[in-house]
Structures are given as structure tokens and as C-alpha cells.
Design a protein around this motif. Structure first.
Motif, PDB file in Angstrom:
ATOM      1  N   SER A 108       0.771  -1.266  -0.030  1.00  0.00           N
ATOM      2  CA  SER A 108      -0.079   0.079   0.086  1.00  0.00           C
ATOM      3  C   SER A 108       0.751   1.323  -0.008  1.00  0.00           C
ATOM      4  N   GLN A 138       3.452   2.143   4.985  1.00  0.00           N
ATOM      5  CA  GLN A 138       3.661   0.964   4.320  1.00  0.00           C
ATOM      6  C   GLN A 138       4.019  -0.219   5.144  1.00  0.00           C
ATOM      7  N   LYS A 171      -0.786   4.357   0.406  1.00  0.00           N
ATOM      8  CA  LYS A 171      -1.825   5.002   1.177  1.00  0.00           C
ATOM      9  C   LYS A 171      -1.584   5.414   2.807  1.00  0.00           C
TER      10      LYS A 171
END
Length: 340
Positions: A258, A263, A260
Motif C-alpha cells: 500500500s 507501508q 496510502k
């Protein structure tokens, strides 16, 4: 007191399940009548019989009438892959149950205790619950934080280096190596970074110790590791973690990292939901530092060796003192536990 012996015996039994239970707890159970152990068992495999059932299945149910049960974790109260252990205990006419820890799983969380008491079974807690708490620590982390229990492991030179830059260096002795392979047989997965694979080309298996190979988790954000690397062979399952689309490799499962959120934390959540209960971080330096900087670790095992490197990749520094140390031939093993 005999009760203390039975309590500690449950933890001894529970430890036998290491490497097989995944995100399920390590549980041991001992059935006692008139000071004599009638039967005992432990949870051996994820999805398999729980400790209470494993013990009960070894004897005639009539032999258990009026026994006392000592068990590391509150008997479950729900139907999952197996029937509720609380019902099994009640049907076996057990008179008293002593538990080491209450089950933090939201689907249990005291319901097993309530079910037993409503059926007239006396429920008490261990007089010394430390051994059961230590045994269940990974499960408690799994349930409370929805991530694997994380063990950091590395070897360092006497002057504090992990290795030379871009050069494979052997630091530990053969007995330490075998001990590491034993640890691998007791966990669910190993994680390493790109440079470790490129420089060392490790196999990350239990070839020096009998036991199952853990899943190999390879962090290769930009797809730099060649498909010929040993970690991509068929000796053990492998998960490759990347930020980009990479060519498919037979027998290797890809995990997209990811972008967003944090991590590393996001990756730990993904591993947890893939039934990774215990994860060992074996390097390299950059990956180890990432776990330490984000405070994602529970235990650390460091081999201090007598080799002098004089320069290279610095070993990480821990903010706490070791809780134990052991001599392993010429190596010194330091153990750290964040919660101790």
C-alpha cells in the motif's frame, strides 16, 4: 504445590504447537483427578482439535468424570473450525477448570467462563499466570493489534557491524546457525529485504533442523530481484511484496504494498490476515531499521560474534537492555523483549 506443576505443564505442552497454529493460540490442557494426570493435550495445527479436545480424544469419556482441568487459555464458546470446547468440558462432567488467561478474542472474551459457571463448573485462575501469559504473548499481540508477533534477528561483529557493503560475510558459528533454523521451524514466516537477497542469495529454510519451512516474505519494492534467486525456488512458499507490477513467477504469490498509509504497518496487517501469527525479520540493515523506527517489534535476538569488520553496515541499536544472555560456543546471544 501440585497445582503449580500442572499450570506449568500446560505451558510446556502448548509450546509443542509452535510453528503449526498460525494465528491460533498456543494452548496446553491437563486433566487431573486425585492428584494424577488422566490425560493431556495441546493445540497442534491451525484448524485442528483444540487442546481440550486433543486430550479428551485420548481417553474414554467416562474416565474424565469429576476431573479438574488446567488449561492455558479460557475454553472457547463458539463454533469455528471445531466445536466449542466449553460444551465438550461440560459434557465430560469436569468439576473444576483453572485457566491461565482470559481469551481476548471478541467472539469469546469471557463467554466460555460464563458458560462453564452457568453449568455448575467451578472456574478459577492460575495462581502463577506468568508462564501462560508468556506462551500466549503472540496471540495477544495478534488479537489486540491485528498484526503478527514480530521477532527481529541479526548477527553483528564485535565492533558493531552487520556485514560489509555488497559482500557476503559469515559471522555466526555452526551451532548458532542450527539454533536459527530451529527458530524458523517455530514461526510462520520470515521477512527479508532486497539487498539481503541480492548479496546473500539465502534459501531461508529449516535445512539444518527438522521441521516445516516458514513462508518466505521478500520485500522487493521495485522488482530488482532476479527470478533465478534461491528464495523463488520450490523449497518453501514465497510471497513477494512489491510496489510495481512485476513478471509472474511460478509458485510465488505477489502482494502489492500500500502507498496510502504507513507501508510497513499496512504490510503487517496484510500478513496477519494471511494467517501469519509470528514473523521473524532476518535483515538486512535497512529493513531492520524500518521495523525499529516504526516501533513494530516485540522481541529481538542478537548474536554478538568475535569477528572484527572495522567498517561496513552498522548494526541497529536498541533503546533497552537485554533481558537475558547466553553463550553459544564463541557467540553471545542477547535476548530483548519490549514488554518485559
Amino acid at each position: 504445590m501440585l497445582s503449580n506443576l500442572y499450570e506449568h505443564r500446560t505451558s510446556d505442552l502448548g509450546r509443542l504447537g509452535r510453528g503449526g497454529t498460525k494465528t491460533n493460540p498456543l494452548v496446553g490442557a491437563v486433566f487431573v483427578r486425585n492428584g494424577q494426570i488422566i490425560t493431556e493435550g495441546y493445540h497442534q495445527d491451525w484448524g485442528g482439535p483444540h487442546a481440550e479436545a486433543a486430550a479428551i480424544n485420548q481417553v474414554n469419556r467416562d474416565e474424565l468424570s469429576l476431573c479438574e482441568l488446567y488449561v492455558t487459555l479460557e475454553p472457547c464458546s463458539h463454533f469455528g473450525k471445531t466445536a466449542p470446547c466449553s460444551v465438550l468440558v461440560i459434557d465430560s462432567k469436569i468439576s473444576k477448570v483453572a485457566i491461565g488467561q482470559k481469551d481476548p478474542n471478541p467472539v469469546v472474551n469471557g463467554r466460555g467462563i460464563k458458560m462453564l459457571r452457568n453449568a455448575g463448573v467451578e472456574v478459577t485462575h492460575f495462581q502463577d499466570s506468568q508462564s501462560s501469559k508468556e506462551l500466549l504473548r503472540p496471540f495477544l499481540v495478534n488479537q489486540e493489534q491485528e498484526r503478527p508477533y514480530i521477532i527481529l534477528k541479526w548477527a553483528e561483529s564485535i565492533d558493531g557491524y552487520l556485514s560489509k557493503h555488497d559482500q557476503q560475510i559469515k559471522l555466526t558459528n555452526p551451532i548458532s546457525d542450527r539454533l536459527v533454523h530451529k527458530w524458523r521451524s517455530e514461526i510462520d514466516a520470515i521477512i527479508v529485504g532486497t539487498n539481503t537477497v541480492l548479496v546473500d542469495d539465502p534459501s531461508l529454510t529449516t535445512r539444518l533442523y527438522p521441521g516445516s519451512n516458514p513462508v518466505r516474505v521478500i520485500v522487493d519494492r521495485n522488482g530488482r530481484i532476479p527470478t533465478s534467486a534461491t528464495v523463488f525456488d520450490d523449497q518453501a512458499p514465497t510471497w513477494r511484496c512489491t510496489l510495481i507490477t512485476t513478471p509472474r513467477i511460478k509458485r510465488v504469490e505477489d502482494i502489492t504494498i500500500s502507498t496510502k498509509e504507513n507501508q510497513l504497518l499496512a504490510l503487517m496487517r496484510q500478513l496477519f490476515f494471511r494467517n501469519t501469527g509470528v514473523l521473524m525479520v532476518e535483515g538486512g540493515g535497512q529493513l531492520l531499521d524500518s521495523f525499529l523506527q516504526t516501533d513494530l517489534w516485540d522481541e529481538c535476538r542478537i548474536f554478538q560474534t568475535k569477528h572484527m569488520l572495522e567498517s561496513g553496515i552498522p548494526a541497529p541499536k536498541l533503546p533497552i537492555q537485554p533481558c537475558a544472555s547466553y553463550a553459544v560456543l564463541s557467540d553471545k546471544l542477547l535476548l530483548y523483549k519490549k514488554y518485559s
